[in-house]
Structures are given as C-alpha cells and as structure tokens.
Design a protein around this motif. Structure first.
Motif, PDB file in Angstrom:
ATOM      1  N   SER A  19       2.466   1.726  -3.465  1.00 49.53           N
ATOM      2  CA  SER A  19       1.626   2.228  -4.513  1.00 49.53           C
ATOM      3  C   SER A  19       1.066   3.597  -4.223  1.00 49.53           C
ATOM      4  CB  SER A  19       0.402   1.296  -4.619  1.00 49.53           C
ATOM      5  OG  SER A  19      -0.379   1.307  -3.211  1.00 49.53           O
ATOM      6  N   THR A  20       1.074   4.285  -3.095  1.00 48.68           N
ATOM      7  CA  THR A  20       0.331   5.297  -2.691  1.00 48.68           C
ATOM      8  C   THR A  20       1.246   6.417  -2.707  1.00 48.68           C
ATOM      9  OG1 THR A  20       0.102   4.899  -0.572  1.00 48.68           O
ATOM     10  CG2 THR A  20      -1.909   4.393  -1.871  1.00 48.68           C
ATOM     11  N   TRP A  79       0.785  -1.251   0.002  1.00 50.83           N
ATOM     12  CA  TRP A  79       0.034   0.052   0.001  1.00 50.83           C
ATOM     13  C   TRP A  79       1.004   1.225  -0.170  1.00 50.83           C
ATOM     14  CZ3 TRP A  79      -0.508   4.379   2.948  1.00 50.83           C
ATOM     15  CH2 TRP A  79      -1.955   5.216   2.686  1.00 50.83           C
TER      16      TRP A  79
END
Length: 205
Positions: free
Chosen positions: A120-121, A117
């Motif tokens: 990806s962010t 996460w």
C-alpha cells in the motif's frame, strides 16, 4: 522494486543481521534518505556495537526494538523510510493471533500485515527468517509463497565465506549467486570467487 517484500533466510548466526544492517546503512548514507531497522532479537546497544564494528552508521539509519507488528506498522507510517528491515519475522506477534511468537500462525499473520503495508505504501521491505534444523523457514515453508523474493544465505560456521543465492524472484532472474567473506568489518563481496576457492586447496590437488 517499490513495495516489494524480500525474505532473507539462513541458519542462526550465519550473518543475516550483519548483511541487512550494512544494506540499510549504505542506502541511508548514499541515497540520503531514511531507512528503518527493526530488531526483535537484539537491543539498541547490541545493534550499535555491530554497526560500529562493520562501519554501518548514517544519520538517516533509524533503529527500533519492537516485536508487536501493530506497533511496527504505526512506526513505519510515522517515519515512511525508503527501506525497512524486520529482524526477524519469527520474533513478531500480532494481537489478532493468540498463538506464541514463532508459531506458523503468528509468522503468517505478521507477514500478511507487513506485506499489506509494503504494497500500500510502495516501501520495499526486508524480512529476516531463521531456517530450522530440518531446512524450513519457521517450520513449514509458510512465507515463501507470500513474499516476492526469497534469498538464502549459506555458510560454514568454521569458515569465512557465505553464499547468497536466490530461489524466488518475481522481478528478475534467480541465476545470480553472490560469494561474500565475513571479516572483522562485516561482509565483503569476493570479486574473484575462483581464485579465492582455489587458494584454499592443497597444492597437490
């Protein structure tokens, strides 16, 4: 660094939660954005008490009491904070793993979800990790090769000083050491470590 995952490890009660709460509050107040503090060990009332004691409060500091990693990532997606703190990785569980919380499999699976996460962010992520009696994080050192930065906090239970040292850093040096003092209002940097340490010695020495 954007998308970095940082592990803050240390003995239970050494001050990891206090430091992470202070960091989250400071970033929320100074940068004017949102930071999310997720606790799997303490309730909102307990964290609020600590926050009031150390002055860690800001409109953008959000709190959640959650241990399911899928619920946490859903919350992170909804809020998109500037910084997220997970306290601690040993309390989390994943629906994809049948083992108990704190086991090597659960710690590895949950860390992998959070790592994906963050990458990806682009949101930096702090993980708190307890060190066991034999000096390992969650048993074997399962997390150290997964994260970008590993920080250790050491301290004497009877004393006020805490030492923060870096053993792994993919973005910079590991030579820096911070000396902190645990006070009633939280952890404070000791700007002159030599004077502080010499002051504790006997005059004859």
């Amino acid at each position: 660094v954007a998308g970095s995952v940082m592990l803050l490890a240390g003995d239970p009660g050494v001050g990891k939660s206090t430091l992470l709460l202070q960091i989250a509050a400071k970033l929320a107040s100074e940068a004017g954005g949102k930071t999310l503090y997720v606790s799997g060990e303490e309730s909102g009332a307990q964290v609020r008490m600590r926050g009031a004691r150390v002055g860690a409060s800001a409109p953008g500091l959000l709190f959640a009491a959650e241990t399911n990693v899928d619920e946490i990532t859903a919350l992170l997606d909804a809020e998109r904070p500037q910084l997220a703190v997970i306290d601690s990785i040993q309390t989390l569980t994943s629906d994809d793993s049948a083992s108990s919380a704190g086991s090597v499999a659960q710690v590895r699976d949950c860390a992998q979800v959070l790592l994906g996460w963050a990458k990806s962010t682009g949101v930096p992520l702090f993980l708190a990790g307890h060190v066991t009696k034999d000096g390992n994080i969650a048993g074997p050192r399962v997390l150290e090769h997964m994260v970008d930065v590993v920080l250790y906090m050491d301290g004497d239970e009877m004393g006020a000083y805490r030492m923060l040292r870096c053993t792994q850093n993919r973005f910079g040096s590991t030579n820096d050491v911070a000396l902190l003092e645990m006070r009633g209002d939280g952890l404070v940097e000791v700007t002159d470590p030599s004077a502080a340490l010499i002051a504790e010695r006997q005059r004859a020495v």
